[in-house]
Scaffold this motif. Structure first.
Motif, PDB file in Angstrom:
ATOM      1  N   ALA A 197     -21.568   8.180 -12.925  1.00 30.49           N
ATOM      2  CA  ALA A 197     -20.140   8.035 -13.248  1.00 30.49           C
ATOM      3  C   ALA A 197     -19.368   7.500 -12.047  1.00 30.49           C
ATOM      4  CB  ALA A 197     -19.544   9.363 -13.704  1.00 30.49           C
ATOM      5  N   GLY A 198     -20.016   6.637 -11.289  1.00 28.31           N
ATOM      6  CA  GLY A 198     -19.448   6.192 -10.018  1.00 28.31           C
ATOM      7  C   GLY A 198     -18.153   5.424 -10.169  1.00 28.31           C
ATOM      8  N   HIS A 199     -18.033   4.608 -11.202  1.00 29.42           N
ATOM      9  CA  HIS A 199     -16.825   3.794 -11.351  1.00 29.42           C
ATOM     10  C   HIS A 199     -15.633   4.643 -11.790  1.00 29.42           C
ATOM     11  CE1 HIS A 199     -18.515  -0.195 -10.623  1.00 29.42           C
ATOM     12  NE2 HIS A 199     -19.621   0.283 -11.161  1.00 29.42           N
ATOM     13  N   VAL A 200     -15.859   5.600 -12.674  1.00 31.50           N
ATOM     14  CA  VAL A 200     -14.765   6.482 -13.084  1.00 31.50           C
ATOM     15  C   VAL A 200     -14.319   7.344 -11.910  1.00 31.50           C
ATOM     16  CG1 VAL A 200     -14.183   8.475 -14.518  1.00 31.50           C
ATOM     17  CG2 VAL A 200     -15.324   6.498 -15.528  1.00 31.50           C
ATOM     18  N   ARG A 201     -15.261   7.901 -11.170  1.00 33.52           N
ATOM     19  CA  ARG A 201     -14.908   8.741 -10.029  1.00 33.52           C
ATOM     20  C   ARG A 201     -14.168   7.933  -8.964  1.00 33.52           C
ATOM     21  NH1 ARG A 201     -20.774  11.125  -8.891  1.00 33.52           N
ATOM     22  NH2 ARG A 201     -19.785  12.073  -7.052  1.00 33.52           N
ATOM     23  N   ARG A 202     -14.663   6.730  -8.705  1.00 26.75           N
ATOM     24  CA  ARG A 202     -13.997   5.908  -7.696  1.00 26.75           C
ATOM     25  C   ARG A 202     -12.621   5.445  -8.164  1.00 26.75           C
ATOM     26  NH1 ARG A 202     -12.518   0.991  -7.127  1.00 26.75           N
ATOM     27  NH2 ARG A 202     -12.041   0.306  -5.002  1.00 26.75           N
ATOM     28  N   ALA A 203     -12.511   5.012  -9.422  1.00 25.32           N
ATOM     29  CA  ALA A 203     -11.218   4.559  -9.932  1.00 25.32           C
ATOM     30  C   ALA A 203     -10.192   5.691  -9.896  1.00 25.32           C
ATOM     31  CB  ALA A 203     -11.365   4.022 -11.354  1.00 25.32           C
ATOM     32  N   ALA A 204     -10.610   6.888 -10.276  1.00 25.14           N
ATOM     33  CA  ALA A 204      -9.694   8.034 -10.219  1.00 25.14           C
ATOM     34  C   ALA A 204      -9.272   8.313  -8.783  1.00 25.14           C
ATOM     35  CB  ALA A 204     -10.360   9.262 -10.828  1.00 25.14           C
ATOM     36  N   GLY A 205     -10.230   8.248  -7.860  1.00 27.76           N
ATOM     37  CA  GLY A 205      -9.897   8.458  -6.456  1.00 27.76           C
ATOM     38  C   GLY A 205      -8.989   7.379  -5.911  1.00 27.76           C
ATOM     39  N   PHE A 206      -9.238   6.138  -6.306  1.00 26.13           N
ATOM     40  CA  PHE A 206      -8.398   5.021  -5.869  1.00 26.13           C
ATOM     41  C   PHE A 206      -6.977   5.192  -6.397  1.00 26.13           C
ATOM     42  CE2 PHE A 206      -7.007   0.515  -5.871  1.00 26.13           C
ATOM     43  CZ  PHE A 206      -7.400   0.139  -4.594  1.00 26.13           C
ATOM     44  N   LEU A 207      -6.852   5.651  -7.638  1.00 22.28           N
ATOM     45  CA  LEU A 207      -5.531   5.872  -8.221  1.00 22.28           C
ATOM     46  C   LEU A 207      -4.798   6.996  -7.494  1.00 22.28           C
ATOM     47  CD1 LEU A 207      -4.877   5.732 -12.050  1.00 22.28           C
ATOM     48  CD2 LEU A 207      -3.529   7.210 -10.573  1.00 22.28           C
ATOM     49  N   VAL A 208      -5.531   8.022  -7.116  1.00 20.26           N
ATOM     50  CA  VAL A 208      -4.929   9.154  -6.397  1.00 20.26           C
ATOM     51  C   VAL A 208      -4.514   8.753  -4.983  1.00 20.26           C
ATOM     52  CG1 VAL A 208      -5.504  11.367  -5.321  1.00 20.26           C
ATOM     53  CG2 VAL A 208      -6.038  10.975  -7.730  1.00 20.26           C
ATOM     54  N   TRP A 209      -5.440   8.152  -4.239  1.00 19.38           N
ATOM     55  CA  TRP A 209      -5.193   7.909  -2.813  1.00 19.38           C
ATOM     56  C   TRP A 209      -4.204   6.772  -2.585  1.00 19.38           C
ATOM     57  CZ3 TRP A 209      -5.318  10.935   1.011  1.00 19.38           C
ATOM     58  CH2 TRP A 209      -5.359  10.475   2.327  1.00 19.38           C
ATOM     59  N   THR A 210      -4.132   5.829  -3.511  1.00 23.47           N
ATOM     60  CA  THR A 210      -3.148   4.750  -3.401  1.00 23.47           C
ATOM     61  C   THR A 210      -1.732   5.305  -3.378  1.00 23.47           C
ATOM     62  OG1 THR A 210      -4.586   3.120  -4.443  1.00 23.47           O
ATOM     63  CG2 THR A 210      -2.234   2.688  -4.568  1.00 23.47           C
ATOM     64  N   GLN A 211      -1.531   6.469  -3.977  1.00 22.84           N
ATOM     65  CA  GLN A 211      -0.195   7.057  -4.007  1.00 22.84           C
ATOM     66  C   GLN A 211       0.244   7.565  -2.634  1.00 22.84           C
ATOM     67  OE1 GLN A 211       0.765   9.458  -7.612  1.00 22.84           O
ATOM     68  NE2 GLN A 211      -1.305   8.914  -8.276  1.00 22.84           N
ATOM     69  N   ALA A 212      -0.694   7.740  -1.718  1.00 22.51           N
ATOM     70  CA  ALA A 212      -0.324   8.075  -0.342  1.00 22.51           C
ATOM     71  C   ALA A 212       0.137   6.832   0.401  1.00 22.51           C
ATOM     72  CB  ALA A 212      -1.508   8.721   0.387  1.00 22.51           C
ATOM     73  N   GLU A 213      -0.547   5.697   0.173  1.00 22.39           N
ATOM     74  CA  GLU A 213      -0.185   4.428   0.822  1.00 22.39           C
ATOM     75  C   GLU A 213      -1.030   3.347   0.175  1.00 22.39           C
ATOM     76  OE1 GLU A 213       0.518   1.085   2.952  1.00 22.39           O
ATOM     77  OE2 GLU A 213      -1.527   1.900   3.064  1.00 22.39           O
ATOM     78  N   ALA A 214      -0.397   2.277  -0.270  1.00 26.86           N
ATOM     79  CA  ALA A 214      -1.102   1.287  -1.083  1.00 26.86           C
ATOM     80  C   ALA A 214      -1.741   0.161  -0.285  1.00 26.86           C
ATOM     81  CB  ALA A 214      -0.142   0.689  -2.119  1.00 26.86           C
ATOM     82  N   GLY A 215      -1.196  -0.183   0.888  1.00 23.22           N
ATOM     83  CA  GLY A 215      -1.635  -1.371   1.594  1.00 23.22           C
ATOM     84  C   GLY A 215      -3.090  -1.366   1.997  1.00 23.22           C
ATOM     85  N   HIS A 216      -3.607  -0.207   2.388  1.00 25.13           N
ATOM     86  CA  HIS A 216      -4.986  -0.170   2.868  1.00 25.13           C
ATOM     87  C   HIS A 216      -5.987  -0.223   1.717  1.00 25.13           C
ATOM     88  CE1 HIS A 216      -4.650   4.039   1.710  1.00 25.13           C
ATOM     89  NE2 HIS A 216      -5.943   4.204   1.933  1.00 25.13           N
ATOM     90  N   GLY A 217      -5.489  -0.259   0.479  1.00 21.05           N
ATOM     91  CA  GLY A 217      -6.397  -0.389  -0.652  1.00 21.05           C
ATOM     92  C   GLY A 217      -7.070  -1.742  -0.731  1.00 21.05           C
ATOM     93  N   CYS A 218      -6.508  -2.750  -0.067  1.00 23.37           N
ATOM     94  CA  CYS A 218      -7.070  -4.102  -0.134  1.00 23.37           C
ATOM     95  C   CYS A 218      -8.494  -4.152   0.418  1.00 23.37           C
ATOM     96  CB  CYS A 218      -6.147  -5.068   0.590  1.00 23.37           C
ATOM     97  SG  CYS A 218      -6.674  -6.787   0.515  1.00 23.37           S
ATOM     98  N   PRO A 219      -8.761  -3.723   1.652  1.00 22.99           N
ATOM     99  CA  PRO A 219     -10.149  -3.753   2.120  1.00 22.99           C
ATOM    100  C   PRO A 219     -11.064  -2.821   1.342  1.00 22.99           C
ATOM    101  CG  PRO A 219      -8.726  -2.665   3.725  1.00 22.99           C
ATOM    102  CD  PRO A 219      -7.827  -3.319   2.727  1.00 22.99           C
ATOM    103  N   LEU A 220     -10.532  -1.704   0.853  1.00 22.06           N
ATOM    104  CA  LEU A 220     -11.353  -0.816   0.030  1.00 22.06           C
ATOM    105  C   LEU A 220     -11.818  -1.538  -1.230  1.00 22.06           C
ATOM    106  CD1 LEU A 220      -9.185   2.434   0.203  1.00 22.06           C
ATOM    107  CD2 LEU A 220     -11.342   2.029   1.410  1.00 22.06           C
ATOM    108  N   SER A 221     -10.886  -2.224  -1.870  1.00 24.75           N
ATOM    109  CA  SER A 221     -11.205  -2.919  -3.109  1.00 24.75           C
ATOM    110  C   SER A 221     -12.217  -4.034  -2.883  1.00 24.75           C
ATOM    111  CB  SER A 221      -9.910  -3.486  -3.709  1.00 24.75           C
ATOM    112  OG  SER A 221     -10.183  -4.177  -4.902  1.00 24.75           O
ATOM    113  N   MET A 222     -11.997  -4.857  -1.869  1.00 25.69           N
ATOM    114  CA  MET A 222     -12.899  -5.985  -1.636  1.00 25.69           C
ATOM    115  C   MET A 222     -14.284  -5.521  -1.204  1.00 25.69           C
ATOM    116  SD  MET A 222     -10.389  -8.905  -0.012  1.00 25.69           S
ATOM    117  CE  MET A 222      -9.856  -7.882   1.368  1.00 25.69           C
ATOM    118  N   THR A 223     -14.358  -4.446  -0.439  1.00 25.88           N
ATOM    119  CA  THR A 223     -15.658  -3.914  -0.030  1.00 25.88           C
ATOM    120  C   THR A 223     -16.434  -3.422  -1.244  1.00 25.88           C
ATOM    121  OG1 THR A 223     -14.742  -3.275   2.118  1.00 25.88           O
ATOM    122  CG2 THR A 223     -16.787  -2.196   1.433  1.00 25.88           C
TER     123      THR A 223
END
Length: 545
Positions: A112-138
């Motif tokens: 369930a890696g994609h659901v777990r990661r997507a949920a985590g990405f949705l949660v952590w982006t709410q702290a700060e969105a800009g650093h999501g760019c390298p996370l997403s591309m990686t």
């Protein structure tokens, strides 16, 4: 001098000290729904930890600092040597490190890696969105690299690592790496086939030297990049490491950093290649096909990231309204404000449910789900990212003048909101991709219709919307000019079908009435007054211990 003219009252406490994941019922229910029972306890634990961190005063301070002190370009050292480095505030590294440690670059090999990661990405982006760019591309680089088993064996363990190591060193000396991507050039952003960067074979198998430029290269301090260039056999995909195996710096000249509307904590650079060493990924002449899976994965992150911005904006608006008194009572109890908040909550929940359904399709990885994604991802990317700016703007208005000042955090959300609509193809590109899927891949439409058909008979407005959509799909005359209208309806029908199946009746009823039925207004706060709006708002309210 002490103030003596008044006492400060009726002020809203900051929304901190809560579990961002647990407080989001739409998200937590989606995780329960899409994660198999044996994995759920682990998923709950990791997302709960991340949710509490995202809702902490510390994480919010990191986000504020990373944006208040944006990255700085250092082209040369004190002696005149070219270094091409970008300096970030320590808070940027803390945010990025916490995200990597939480597995936000690791989806492709976990249950369930994609659901777990997507949920985590949705949660952590709410702290700060800009650093999501390298996370997403990686995260998204993995399927592209898998076209070359040798490259995948070398790089995938580092890309999916839960260890963050800042600084430029050979990848073999690090426990984890980050990746970026470079496709856009000055002469044609969307039209990648107009790429002028040249790739000349360098002697070794799969080795090339690149000459050219990239007009937008985000996260330039990443360890490697996937780029497009014209090889002798046509447009091809290449892996460009920042540091070569012998420890020397690859030619990666940073010309300047972009001065952007939002996303200011993240560096986006213009880069020049001049004899830059690269490894080919995939076959010559098949660069778009090689990199397209990376593009699709980052498009899904655009949907998830926009859902995160909407959720945080709506949470702030509801929290403010619950604690602010006006005209003799709490603002949240005023009928007109309740209508606005409920309308915003509907948009947020619909976006979250759709994003998580797409992530679950990645986990299933069947031919049926892959066909569904080919249509659903660009449709969702088109609609959800466009709704984000409107939602955040309306949520800011709920705070009044308090929302217009930087201390509230709302202006940063509003500046960030348009990004995902532009990144990885703006609205017209997504609409045309939907048309391409409809015209070339009939199995994609079949998969979509089977998906929305699972909710048929549950709501008459949804049934009517599906019928109208089929009529529109049957008329191909002038299809490109009406592509946006068509894609909007596809996205709304899909959201409605998911809510009818999985959301509480008060949520699905309000959504179908206002988005699919005839009783709808153009602005937020125009829901039919006969709906159970109080329950919709209560469901979306974040609870602070």
């Amino acid at each position: 001098m002490a103030a003596t003219t008044h006492t400060v009252t009726n002020q809203v406490p900051p929304l901190v000290g809560y579990d961002v994941f647990a407080a989001d019922r739409a998200l937590s229910e989606a995780v329960e729904r899409h994660v198999e029972p044996g994995v759920r306890p682990v998923a709950r634990e990791e997302l709960g930890e991340l949710g509490r961190s995202a809702g902490s005063a510390q994480a919010r301070e990191w986000g504020a600092q990373a944006n208040a002190y944006p990255p700085v370009l250092r082209t040369h050292d004190r002696y005149g040597h070219r270094v091409d480095e970008v300096e970030f505030h320590p808070s940027w590294h803390r945010l990025l490190g916490h995200a990597v440690e939480a597995g936000l670059t690791d989806a492709w090999g976990r249950p369930a890696g994609h659901v777990r990661r997507a949920a985590g990405f949705l949660v952590w982006t709410q702290a700060e969105a800009g650093h999501g760019c390298p996370l997403s591309m990686t995260h998204a680089a993995v399927p592209a690299l898998r076209t070359d088993p040798a490259l995948a064996a070398e790089w995938e363990p580092l890309l999916t690592s839960h260890v963050y190591e800042e600084g430029l060193r050979p990848a073999g000396q690090k426990s984890g790496v980050l990746f970026g991507m470079g496709m856009t050039e000055k002469q044609g952003g969307t039209d990648v086939r107009s790429t002028t960067t040249r790739a000349e074979p360098a002697g070794g198998t799969g080795e090339y030297l690149l000459t050219g430029h990239k007009w937008f290269c985000s996260a330039p301090m990443s360890d490697g990049f996937l780029v497009l260039a014209q090889a002798p056999g046509g447009l091809s995909c290449f892996l460009v490491p920042r540091v070569l195996p012998d420890g020397t710096r690859n030619v990666f000249a940073l010309q300047r950093l972009k001065d952007k509307l939002g996303n200011r904590s993240n560096a986006s650079a213009e880069v020049e290649f001049d004899g830059t060493w690269a490894r080919r990924v995939g076959e010559e002449g098949r660069g778009v096909r090689t990199i397209i899976e990376m593009v699709a994965a980052t498009r899904l992150d655009c949907v998830v990231g926009s859902a995160a911005l909407m959720r945080q904006a709506v949470a702030q608006a509801i929290h403010h309204s619950a604690h602010r008194a006006v005209f003799g009572g709490p603002l949240i109890d005023k009928p007109l404000m309740r209508n606005v908040l409920a309308d915003l909550a509907l948009e947020s929940e619909a976006s979250t449910v759709l994003a998580m359904r797409l992530a679950a399709a990645y986990d299933a990885d069947t031919e049926e789900e892959r066909a569904f994604l080919r249509l659903a991802v660009p449709a969702a990317k088109y609609w959800v990212t466009k709704r984000c700016t409107a939602v955040v703007g309306e949520a800011l208005e709920c705070l009044g003048g308090n929302g217009y000042v930087e201390e509230s955090g709302m202006p940063r959300l509003l500046r960030e909101a348009p990004l995902n609509s532009i990144w990885e193809g703006s609205g017209n590109v997504q609409a045309l991709d939907v048309l391409r899927a409809l015209q070339r891949e009939p199995q994609a439409l079949d998969a979509f219709l089977r998906e929305v058909g699972k909710a048929r008979g549950a709501d008459h407005r949804l049934d009517a919307a599906i019928k109208d959509l089929l009529t529109e799909l049957a008329d191909l005359e002038g299809i490109e000019a009406r592509a946006r209208r068509l894609v909007e309806r596809i996205a709304l029908v899909l959201q409605g079908s998911l809510l009818v199946r999985w959301a509480p009746p008060e949520v699905s009823d309000a959504f179908c009435a206002s988005r699919l039925g005839r009783d709808r207004g153009a602005g937020f706060g125009t829901l039919p007054h006969t709906l159970d709006l109080a329950s919709v708002v209560a469901r979306a309210r974040p609870v602070v211990d």
